[in-house]
Write an enzyme that holds these catalytic residues in place. Structure first.
Site: not given
Lengths: 388, 580
Positions: B303-304
């Site tokens: 997700s980063t």
């Protein structure tokens, strides 16, 4: 042994003998003074020799005996003794000595034979006889004997010098002696042959014999090198010393000479003497002289020798009689030939062989006998014709 | 009987012949001693001279504040010179008494006929002095330097270490080996035929040129603090490893790079864990221990990486801040139903909310609108296809789909950071570019060299690409990331008085279904003008594994310490304001 008997032994006719004796009486001169220039050159060279023996042997002396002056001290004793002996020889009448020439040669030949029976090996060859602590090389003695014998024979048999047969007859005994030497020491034999050859050349009116003989010799050497040279170790080393492990000595010598340059590393500063040149105080001493004193020093020393040989020439040419002239010529030939061979070897100009540098290399017998020869020259010089 | 004139002439001829020979030999001497002199002198000198090298001291490595991270300690090397040995047994027994070596080895070396055999290196100076004092001929003691790392394992994977000859083996010691190592000097001593030095001849000496010192961007305190924080979380979560990079996003200077467990730089050949070491696997195990995950290994960012998708979408105009998305808890991609982590769905959300929620369906939608080609264009602009060029050896490359192989499923997974792999350093560099106003920087550790003699310093330069992305996009993304921390999934990174931006990630490790995760968080501060950026990766945490829960607080802790330390003061904002 009487004079008469001696003359008989040399096979001279009575007329000749009578004529000779008359001539001798005619030219008999009273024993004169020492030839000072000659003495000066000899002493100077001997002195240089002592200095260089000290310089070259200090490292080895320290290593073997813990005394850097070990070899120099011994050489000094030899040189002083030799000078004293030479002085007495110079006082003696060379004409009397010459009367015993055959005996002297035979004694030295006996010594040469003796060396093979009881001699002590050094460097793989039996060349030494020991009298107490002092080693003695009969081959050095033989050189003097050959000079005296050949000079005496060429004086006594003037007529024989006109024919090949006569010359061969004179050479007979010397050749036997030379062969005896050659068995163990080829280079000394070559020097001896050169001495005999030069005395005969000077005394014989025939030129072509000697030129032909010399040409045959040169051609022989040339053919040998051309066809069998690659098989002979010495020739192989001579041609490419850097390629073979046994060219080590030659290369070390060249390193020493080459690194000398113009003025050298300075007296005592040779590095090659530090174990790189084996026994640098012996045959290879000239390379260390070059390293330490440069070409300047080397030329000075060669110059001293030239002066000495030139003085010999003057004495020979002005000798009171034929015997004296031939004797001094023989001595001159000895010094010159040995010097030339020695320098040729250290500069790798000729294949390597072990020949000492006269007067300078370390060694008792060589300096004693060469100074005996100097004594003979002085003895002749005392009876020189007044004019130079 | 008289000497005839022809006899005299002949004597003179002989003399002339001899003189001729003498002149020829004099010529020969002149040739050897003048013309060939240089040649033979050179040969002779090389025969006489024994060269002993004088080790150049290796340059020190400093942190940014002048603390020494890698130093030199005087040690000695012991060798034997065969030609100088007088009593082999004495030499062998002395060496065995003082040195911890094998008798067989020593005996072989002592009896071997070679010019010099090295028996031992890195012998302590005091011990070497004792050996020297024995004064046994044939044993040679030479001064040397050994690398010494005062902080042990600190920054081990960054600094690296050196080998027996002081040559760099890994880390900075390798990348700056040329500059650090300097040039060894030498003493040419004249020796006799046995190799014994002759004191009466002067030695020619070439002085060593010491290696230059390297000043790095590492901050000892930040490195220490980050290491402690990493160790703490690794222990708490019983994780495999924890990596942290703290960097200045404006210029790429790395303040700290941690990859715990670290290893002892002063004993780099000792494994830092219990293992069944065999000769076959020893080197592999060591290499693994020395490996710097931050730059050498790739992972799925998860997700980063939505930051990258978002940046591409905004920059290309595929979406705007005003767009809204709807998340039913999944998105159908072709015949596949890809779920959101919140299975009940986020419902309707703005772009900012989608980022705050880290909503997968919304980002699949964003990715779809952007398109693979445009996405790759920005991956390229942010440097995800290439190595960052960091000044450390062994940097890994990213693993990406070929553009032509990207179908809807691949595009969808890529949009939320899956199905491709990048290195942590690539990622933090890309995000730095996103938040620093759009300038692509080169992460680096070396800052300048200092000549230890002249004190002259050379500042190292690294490439920067200005405006890789638009500043406006950078500003927008920054603001949105600040919301993630202040209101969204990164709330555990919030720090009162500071404006912090960041993004969490929890990526399941490949192969899927093993229940092994990498939890990560990337954060920066201050959000409006980022001065420091940090990334943390927790490899295989046990128990709670959400990045937002376990990774974000670590960065918060580090930031709470280092922001004041870096002179970034907390804003005096009333309590109530920060609650919002």
């Amino acid at each position: 042994m009487g004079i008469k008997k001696d003359y008989d032994n040399t096979g001279i006719t009575s007329e000749n003998r009578a004529a000779d004796m008359a001539a001798d009486r005619e030219r008999a001169v009273k024993a004169g003074r020492l030839d000072y220039p000659f003495v000066a050159f000899v002493l100077l060279i001997v002195f240089v020799g002592l200095v260089m023996v000290y310089s070259t042997s200090a490292y080895r002396g320290m290593e073997l005996f813990g005394d850097s002056a070990y070899f120099a001290k011994r050489q000094l004793v030899f040189a002083v003794s030799a000078i004293i002996i030479a002085y007495f020889v110079s006082k003696a009448d060379y004409r009397v000595i010459a009367k015993y020439s055959k005996l002297i040669l035979i004694i030295s030949m006996v010594l040469l034979i003796l060396v093979y029976i009881i001699g002590t090996a050094s460097h793989g060859s039996a060349r030494w006889l020991y009298i107490g602590p002092f080693g003695f090389q009969p081959s050095e003695c033989a050189k003097v004997a050959l000079i005296i014998y050949t000079a005496a024979a060429c004086t006594a048999h003037t007529k024989s010098l006109n024919s090949v047969k006569g010359i061969v007859k004179i050479m007979l005994l010397p050749i036997v002696a030379i062969i005896l030497i050659a068995i163990e020491n080829l280079s000394t034999a070559i020097i001896c042959f050169a001495i005999v050859f030069i005395i005969l050349f000077i005394s014989s009116p025939k030129t072509w014999y000697f030129i032909v003989l010399a040409l045959i010799g040169v051609a022989g050497c040339g053919l040998f090198i051309a066809f069998a040279g690659y098989r002979a170790d010495r020739i192989r080393i001579w041609l490419a010393p850097e390629k073979y492990p046994d060219g080590y000595q030659t290369m070390q010598s060249l390193y020493a000479i080459g690194s000398g340059g113009i003025f050298g590393r300075g007296l005592g500063n040779s590095i090659q003497k530090m174990g790189f040149i084996p026994e640098s105080h012996n045959d290879m001493i000239f390379s260390v002289i070059c390293e330490e004193l440069g070409i300047f020093g080397a030329v000075c020393i060669i110059g001293l020798f030239v002066a000495l040989i030139k003085r010999c020439t003057v004495i020979a040419m002005n000798a009171g009689d034929r015997l004296g002239g031939l004797l001094v010529s023989g001595v001159m030939a000895h010094i010159a030939v040995q010097l030339i061979i020695n320098i040729s070897v250290v500069t790798n100009t000729i294949p390597p062989t072990g020949v000492t540098l006269p007067f300078i290399s370390y060694g008792g017998s060589s300096i004693v006998f060469i100074l005996i020869e100097m004594g003979l020259v002085l003895s002749v010089a005392r009876r020189m014709k007044p004019a130079g | 009987m008289k000497l005839y004139s022809f006899n005299r002439r002949r004597i003179f001829i002989v003399f002339l012949c001899m003189l001729g020979a003498g002149l020829f030999l004099t010529g020969r001497l002149a040739y050897l001693m003048i013309y060939q002199s240089e040649h033979y002198t050179m040969l002779a000198d090389s025969l006489h001279e024994r060269e002993r090298s004088i080790k150049a001291p290796r340059g020190r490595i400093y942190d940014r504040n002048g603390n020494i991270l890698a130093d030199n300690r005087a040690v000695c090397s012991i060798s034997v010179i065969h030609s100088q040995i007088e009593d082999e047994e004495e030499v062998i027994s002395a060496l065995l008494t003082y040195l911890d070596t094998d008798e067989e080895k020593v005996r072989t070396k002592v009896t071997k006929n070679s010019s010099r055999e090295i028996i031992a290196v890195n012998v302590e100076k005091s011990l070497a002095d004792e050996i020297r004092e024995l004064n046994i001929s044939g044993i040679k003691v030479d001064e040397d330097y050994k690398r010494y790392y005062p902080y042990g394992s600190l920054a081990s994977k960054v600094l690296g270490f050196t080998g027996a000859d002081n040559q760099g083996i890994v880390g900075l010691e390798v990348s700056y080996d040329d500059v650090l190592s300097g040039t060894d000097g030498s003493i040419n001593a004249v020796t006799d035929a046995k190799g014994i030095e002759l004191v009466e001849f002067s030695e020619s000496r070439v002085n060593p040129i010491p290696g230059k010192d390297l000043v790095t961007s590492i901050d000892l305190n930040i490195q220490r603090y980050a290491t402690q924080a990493a160790l703490k979380v690794m222990e708490e979560k019983n994780a495999n490893r924890v990596c942290i990079i703290i960097m200045n996003p404006q210029n790429g200077e790395v303040y700290a790079m941690v990859d715990v467990p670290e290893y002892d730089l002063n004993n780099p050949f000792e494994l830092n864990y219990e293992a069944n070491v065999t000769e076959d696997n020893q080197m592999d195990l060591l290499n693994n221990m020395w490996r710097n995950f931050n730059i050498s290994d790739t992972y799925e960012p998860g997700s980063t990486c939505k930051i990258v998708t978002l940046t591409s979408a905004l920059e290309s105009g595929a979406v705007t801040k005003e767009n809204t998305f709807y998340c039913p808890g999944y998105k159908m991609i072709e015949d596949r139903r890809i779920r959101c982590h919140k299975t009940t769905g986020h419902g309707s959300e703005t772009l900012v909310e989608a980022l705050m929620n880290s909503c997968n369906p919304a980002f699949m939608e964003i990715g779809e609108r952007t398109g693979a080609e445009t996405l790759y264009e920005y991956y390229g602009k942010l440097g995800l296809f290439e190595k960052t060029g960091i000044d450390l050896p062994g940097e890994g490359s990213s693993i990406m789909h070929k553009l032509e192989d990207i179908g809807p499923v691949e595009l969808a997974t890529m949009s939320f950071g899956q199905s491709f792999q990048i290195t942590p350093i690539q990622f933090i560099t890309a995000i730095s570019t996103v938040i620093n106003g759009g300038n692509k920087i080169t992460p680096h550790i070396g800052i300048r060299f200092i000549d230890s003699e002249s004190q002259e310093s050379n500042v190292l330069e690294y490439p920067v690409i200005n405006n890789a992305i638009k500043e406006s996009t950078s500003n927008t993304v920054r603001e949105m990331l600040e919301s993630v921390v202040s209101e969204g999934s990164g709330s555990k990174a919030a720090l009162p008085g500071y404006r912090i931006g960041g993004k969490t990630a929890t990526s399941e490790k490949l192969p899927r279904g093993t229940g092994l995760y990498i939890s990560s968080f990337i954060g920066f501060a201050p959000a409006d003008n980022p001065q420091v950026i940090g990334i943390i990766l927790i490899d295989e945490p046990e128990g709670v594994y959400y990045g937002g829960t376990i990774a974000a607080p670590v960065i918060r802790d580090i930031f709470s310490n280092i922001l004041p330390y870096l002179g970034i003061e907390a804003e005096e904002i009333p309590e109530t304001d920060t609650e919002q």
